[in-house]
Scaffold this motif. Structure first.
Motif, PDB file in Angstrom:
ATOM      1  N   PHE A  93     -12.226 -24.519  -1.371  1.00  0.00           N
ATOM      2  CA  PHE A  93     -11.391 -23.308  -0.575  1.00  0.00           C
ATOM      3  C   PHE A  93     -10.497 -22.430  -1.671  1.00  0.00           C
ATOM      4  O   PHE A  93     -11.173 -21.154  -1.885  1.00  0.00           O
ATOM      5  N   LEU A  94     -10.475 -22.343  -3.106  1.00  0.00           N
ATOM      6  CA  LEU A  94     -10.941 -22.214  -4.335  1.00  0.00           C
ATOM      7  C   LEU A  94     -12.058 -20.514  -4.338  1.00  0.00           C
ATOM      8  O   LEU A  94     -11.480 -19.816  -4.403  1.00  0.00           O
ATOM      9  N   LEU A  95     -13.035 -21.643  -4.630  1.00  0.00           N
ATOM     10  CA  LEU A  95     -14.314 -20.407  -4.196  1.00  0.00           C
ATOM     11  C   LEU A  95     -13.926 -19.318  -3.237  1.00  0.00           C
ATOM     12  O   LEU A  95     -15.001 -17.885  -3.353  1.00  0.00           O
ATOM     13  N   LEU A  96     -13.987 -19.498  -2.441  1.00  0.00           N
ATOM     14  CA  LEU A  96     -13.579 -18.698  -0.917  1.00  0.00           C
ATOM     15  C   LEU A  96     -12.478 -18.089  -1.524  1.00  0.00           C
ATOM     16  O   LEU A  96     -12.673 -15.993  -1.484  1.00  0.00           O
ATOM     17  N   GLY A  97     -11.608 -18.301  -2.398  1.00  0.00           N
ATOM     18  CA  GLY A  97     -10.123 -17.540  -3.061  1.00  0.00           C
ATOM     19  C   GLY A  97     -11.342 -16.766  -4.190  1.00  0.00           C
ATOM     20  O   GLY A  97     -10.626 -15.518  -4.320  1.00  0.00           O
ATOM     21  N   GLU A  98     -12.486 -16.830  -4.196  1.00  0.00           N
ATOM     22  CA  GLU A  98     -12.593 -16.067  -5.911  1.00  0.00           C
ATOM     23  C   GLU A  98     -13.470 -14.848  -5.245  1.00  0.00           C
ATOM     24  O   GLU A  98     -14.518 -14.197  -6.222  1.00  0.00           O
ATOM     25  N   GLY A  99     -13.529 -14.903  -3.618  1.00  0.00           N
ATOM     26  CA  GLY A  99     -14.829 -14.213  -3.894  1.00  0.00           C
ATOM     27  C   GLY A  99     -16.308 -14.831  -3.437  1.00  0.00           C
ATOM     28  O   GLY A  99     -17.087 -13.921  -3.928  1.00  0.00           O
ATOM     29  N   ARG A 100     -16.594 -16.612  -3.576  1.00  0.00           N
ATOM     30  CA  ARG A 100     -17.811 -16.781  -4.131  1.00  0.00           C
ATOM     31  C   ARG A 100     -18.186 -17.513  -3.041  1.00  0.00           C
ATOM     32  O   ARG A 100     -18.009 -19.120  -2.829  1.00  0.00           O
ATOM     33  N   GLU A 103     -21.403 -20.039  -3.697  1.00  0.00           N
ATOM     34  CA  GLU A 103     -21.722 -21.667  -4.064  1.00  0.00           C
ATOM     35  C   GLU A 103     -20.378 -22.677  -3.365  1.00  0.00           C
ATOM     36  O   GLU A 103     -19.596 -23.816  -3.434  1.00  0.00           O
ATOM     37  N   SER A 104     -19.276 -22.050  -2.779  1.00  0.00           N
ATOM     38  CA  SER A 104     -18.199 -22.829  -1.987  1.00  0.00           C
ATOM     39  C   SER A 104     -18.634 -23.438  -1.047  1.00  0.00           C
ATOM     40  O   SER A 104     -18.334 -25.269  -0.579  1.00  0.00           O
ATOM     41  N   ARG A 105     -19.838 -23.021  -0.320  1.00  0.00           N
ATOM     42  CA  ARG A 105     -20.625 -23.638   0.887  1.00  0.00           C
ATOM     43  C   ARG A 105     -21.040 -25.483  -0.195  1.00  0.00           C
ATOM     44  O   ARG A 105     -20.849 -26.582   0.577  1.00  0.00           O
ATOM     45  N   SER A 106     -21.457 -25.530  -1.677  1.00  0.00           N
ATOM     46  CA  SER A 106     -22.432 -26.407  -2.233  1.00  0.00           C
ATOM     47  C   SER A 106     -21.097 -27.453  -1.943  1.00  0.00           C
ATOM     48  O   SER A 106     -21.796 -28.482  -1.919  1.00  0.00           O
ATOM     49  N   GLU A 107     -19.549 -27.126  -2.414  1.00  0.00           N
ATOM     50  CA  GLU A 107     -19.096 -28.125  -2.665  1.00  0.00           C
ATOM     51  C   GLU A 107     -18.371 -28.311  -1.177  1.00  0.00           C
ATOM     52  O   GLU A 107     -17.752 -29.327  -1.540  1.00  0.00           O
ATOM     53  N   PHE A 108     -18.367 -27.960   0.024  1.00  0.00           N
ATOM     54  CA  PHE A 108     -17.897 -28.190   1.299  1.00  0.00           C
ATOM     55  C   PHE A 108     -19.414 -29.145   1.990  1.00  0.00           C
ATOM     56  O   PHE A 108     -18.992 -30.178   2.121  1.00  0.00           O
ATOM     57  N   THR A 124     -13.680 -33.667   7.118  1.00  0.00           N
ATOM     58  CA  THR A 124     -15.255 -33.403   7.728  1.00  0.00           C
ATOM     59  C   THR A 124     -13.990 -32.312   8.319  1.00  0.00           C
ATOM     60  O   THR A 124     -14.973 -31.224   8.239  1.00  0.00           O
ATOM     61  N   GLY A 125     -13.192 -32.269   8.507  1.00  0.00           N
ATOM     62  CA  GLY A 125     -12.223 -31.346   9.578  1.00  0.00           C
ATOM     63  C   GLY A 125     -12.384 -29.765   8.317  1.00  0.00           C
ATOM     64  O   GLY A 125     -12.593 -28.824   8.698  1.00  0.00           O
ATOM     65  N   ASN A 126     -11.877 -30.564   7.292  1.00  0.00           N
ATOM     66  CA  ASN A 126     -11.549 -29.473   6.347  1.00  0.00           C
ATOM     67  C   ASN A 126     -13.107 -28.991   5.662  1.00  0.00           C
ATOM     68  O   ASN A 126     -12.784 -27.539   5.538  1.00  0.00           O
ATOM     69  N   ALA A 127     -14.070 -29.763   5.678  1.00  0.00           N
ATOM     70  CA  ALA A 127     -15.583 -29.323   4.845  1.00  0.00           C
ATOM     71  C   ALA A 127     -15.850 -28.151   6.145  1.00  0.00           C
ATOM     72  O   ALA A 127     -16.548 -27.270   5.950  1.00  0.00           O
ATOM     73  N   LEU A 128     -15.709 -28.468   7.736  1.00  0.00           N
ATOM     74  CA  LEU A 128     -16.914 -27.899   8.818  1.00  0.00           C
ATOM     75  C   LEU A 128     -15.364 -26.593   8.708  1.00  0.00           C
ATOM     76  O   LEU A 128     -16.244 -25.158   8.890  1.00  0.00           O
ATOM     77  N   SER A 129     -14.457 -26.956   8.529  1.00  0.00           N
ATOM     78  CA  SER A 129     -14.074 -25.220   8.118  1.00  0.00           C
ATOM     79  C   SER A 129     -13.742 -24.284   7.844  1.00  0.00           C
ATOM     80  O   SER A 129     -14.130 -23.389   7.339  1.00  0.00           O
ATOM     81  N   GLY A 130     -14.198 -25.196   6.076  1.00  0.00           N
ATOM     82  CA  GLY A 130     -14.782 -24.018   5.068  1.00  0.00           C
ATOM     83  C   GLY A 130     -15.989 -23.821   4.772  1.00  0.00           C
ATOM     84  O   GLY A 130     -16.384 -22.137   4.767  1.00  0.00           O
ATOM     85  N   LEU A 131     -17.133 -24.638   5.931  1.00  0.00           N
ATOM     86  CA  LEU A 131     -18.466 -23.645   5.916  1.00  0.00           C
ATOM     87  C   LEU A 131     -18.267 -22.624   6.991  1.00  0.00           C
ATOM     88  O   LEU A 131     -19.493 -21.878   6.449  1.00  0.00           O
ATOM     89  N   GLY A 132     -17.229 -22.737   8.267  1.00  0.00           N
ATOM     90  CA  GLY A 132     -16.847 -21.750   9.224  1.00  0.00           C
ATOM     91  C   GLY A 132     -16.661 -20.673   8.263  1.00  0.00           C
ATOM     92  O   GLY A 132     -17.095 -19.345   8.176  1.00  0.00           O
ATOM     93  N   VAL A 133     -16.268 -20.122   7.241  1.00  0.00           N
ATOM     94  CA  VAL A 133     -15.212 -19.420   6.897  1.00  0.00           C
ATOM     95  C   VAL A 133     -16.512 -18.786   5.731  1.00  0.00           C
ATOM     96  O   VAL A 133     -16.578 -17.733   5.340  1.00  0.00           O
ATOM     97  N   ALA A 134     -16.978 -19.441   4.781  1.00  0.00           N
ATOM     98  CA  ALA A 134     -17.981 -19.209   4.309  1.00  0.00           C
ATOM     99  C   ALA A 134     -19.022 -18.395   4.837  1.00  0.00           C
ATOM    100  O   ALA A 134     -19.637 -16.873   4.303  1.00  0.00           O
ATOM    101  N   MET A 201      -1.726 -21.491   5.169  1.00  0.00           N
ATOM    102  CA  MET A 201      -2.986 -20.962   4.724  1.00  0.00           C
ATOM    103  C   MET A 201      -3.415 -20.999   2.904  1.00  0.00           C
ATOM    104  O   MET A 201      -1.946 -21.121   2.450  1.00  0.00           O
ATOM    105  N   TYR A 202      -4.074 -20.854   2.594  1.00  0.00           N
ATOM    106  CA  TYR A 202      -4.166 -19.941   1.263  1.00  0.00           C
ATOM    107  C   TYR A 202      -4.235 -18.776   1.689  1.00  0.00           C
ATOM    108  O   TYR A 202      -4.507 -17.553   2.093  1.00  0.00           O
ATOM    109  N   ALA A 203      -4.260 -17.998   0.150  1.00  0.00           N
ATOM    110  CA  ALA A 203      -4.569 -16.629  -0.050  1.00  0.00           C
ATOM    111  C   ALA A 203      -5.830 -15.823   0.341  1.00  0.00           C
ATOM    112  O   ALA A 203      -5.420 -14.596   1.524  1.00  0.00           O
ATOM    113  N   HIS A 204      -6.692 -16.383   0.709  1.00  0.00           N
ATOM    114  CA  HIS A 204      -8.123 -15.708   1.368  1.00  0.00           C
ATOM    115  C   HIS A 204      -7.502 -15.871   2.803  1.00  0.00           C
ATOM    116  O   HIS A 204      -7.796 -15.507   3.330  1.00  0.00           O
ATOM    117  N   ASP A 205      -7.576 -17.081   2.771  1.00  0.00           N
ATOM    118  CA  ASP A 205      -6.919 -16.624   4.800  1.00  0.00           C
ATOM    119  C   ASP A 205      -5.534 -16.258   5.617  1.00  0.00           C
ATOM    120  O   ASP A 205      -5.767 -15.280   6.660  1.00  0.00           O
TER     121      ASP A 205
END
Length: 238
Positions: A93-100, A103-108, A124-134, A201-205
Motif C-alpha cells: 500500500f505504501l508503494l501504491l501511495g508512492e506511485g510505484r 513494485e507494489s504488486r511484488s509485495e502483494f 487474502t482480501g487485502n492482497a487481492l485489493s492491492g493487486l487490483g488497485v495496482a 482509506m489511505y491517501a492514494h484511495d
C-alpha cells in the motif's frame, strides 16, 4: 514493563482501528520507547507495524517506510510469517501511495502467498485489493475487476464494512475506465452518501475517490451495500 507496554499498545491499536490517529500515535510511541528500553523484540515488531499504518494514515510516507522496514527486518529475523505477511501488504500500500504500482504488486503477491499458511482470510482480501488497485494504476481495468471483486467477496463474508467501501471505490473507478458510467455513477453516489467511506482509506484511495466523484454524477439511487455489490458484479457478466 511488559504489562505496561502491552497495555499502551492495546490502547494505541484501539484508537488506530477507530481512525483516531493522533491518540494512537501518542500511545504507540510511548509503547515503542518502553519496548526499546526493555528489549522486547516481539512487541517492537507489533508496535512498529502499527506505527507504520498510523504514519500512512497521516500521509507521512517517509516515516511509514521507516517503521515498516524495521518491522519487516524483525519479522524475518523471528521467522514470523503472519507479521511478515501483514508488513508486506502495508509495504504494498505504501508503494501504491508512492506511485510505484509495479513494485507494489511484488509485495502483494508475497503477502498472498503467505496468507494460507497463517490462516487470516483478510490477508487474502487485502492482497487481492492491492493487486487490483495496482492494475488500475497502469490502466488495466479488465484485469483489476476480478481481483477487486474477490477482495469485496471476502470483506462481505467477514462483515468488514470499512474495507468494502474501499473496494467499491476502486471498482467504481474500474467501471468508469471500462465505459460503464452508470455503474460508476451509482456506486459513487452510494459512497458519497456513506459517512463511513473515508475511514479505511489511505491517501492514494482518497485521491482516487476524489478524482472519481469529480468526473461522474453522484445523484444515482443506489442505497445499500447489496445494491452496490450487485452493480459491480455486472462488470464481469457476459
Amino acid at each position: 514493563m511488559r504489562e505496561r507496554v502491552e497495555n499502551l499498545y492495546r490502547q494505541g491499536r484501539r484508537h488506530e482501528m477507530a481512525g483516531e490517529v493522533e491518540p494512537a500515535r501518542r500511545y504507540l510511541e510511548e509503547a515503542l520507547a518502553g519496548a526499546e528500553d526493555a528489549g522486547l523484540e516481539d512487541m517492537l515488531l507489533r508496535i512498529r507495524s502499527i506505527l507504520g499504518v498510523v504514519s500512512h494514515k497521516e500521509g507521512n510516507l517517509a516515516e511509514t517506510r521507516l517503521h515498516l522496514e524495521v518491522a519487516l527486518e524483525l519479522a524475518l529475523a523471528r521467522a514470523d510469517l503472519m507479521a511478515e505477511a501483514y508488513v508486506r501488504q502495508e509495504l504494498g500500500f505504501l508503494l501504491l501511495g508512492e506511485g510505484r504500482p509495479d513494485e507494489s504488486r511484488s509485495e502483494f503477491l508475497r503477502a498472498l502467498a503467505l496468507a494460507p499458511a497463517v490462516g487470516i482470510v483478510n490477508l487474502t482480501g487485502n492482497a487481492l485489493s492491492g493487486l487490483g488497485v495496482a492494475a488500475l494504476a497502469v490502466d488495466r481495468a479488465a484485469d483489476a475487476v476480478p481481483l477487486l471483486l474477490g477482495a469485496l467477496g471476502i470483506r462481505t463474508e467477514i462483515d468488514d464494512f470499512e474495507q468494502q467501501h474501499v473496494d467499491l471505490v476502486h471498482l467504481a473507478r474500474a467501471a468508469s475506465q471500462l465505459g460503464q458510467h452508470e455503474i460508476a455513477a451509482g456506486v459513487a453516489g452510494f459512497l458519497v452518501r456513506s459517512p463511513e467511506t473515508s475511514k479505511g482509506m489511505y491517501a492514494h484511495d482518497r485521491r482516487a475517490f476524489d478524482a472519481l466523484v469529480a468526473t461522474v454524477p453522484t445523484n444515482a439511487a443506489i442505497t445499500s451495500f447489496a445494491e452496490a455489490r450487485s452493480a459491480v458484479a455486472a462488470l464481469v457478466s457476459p
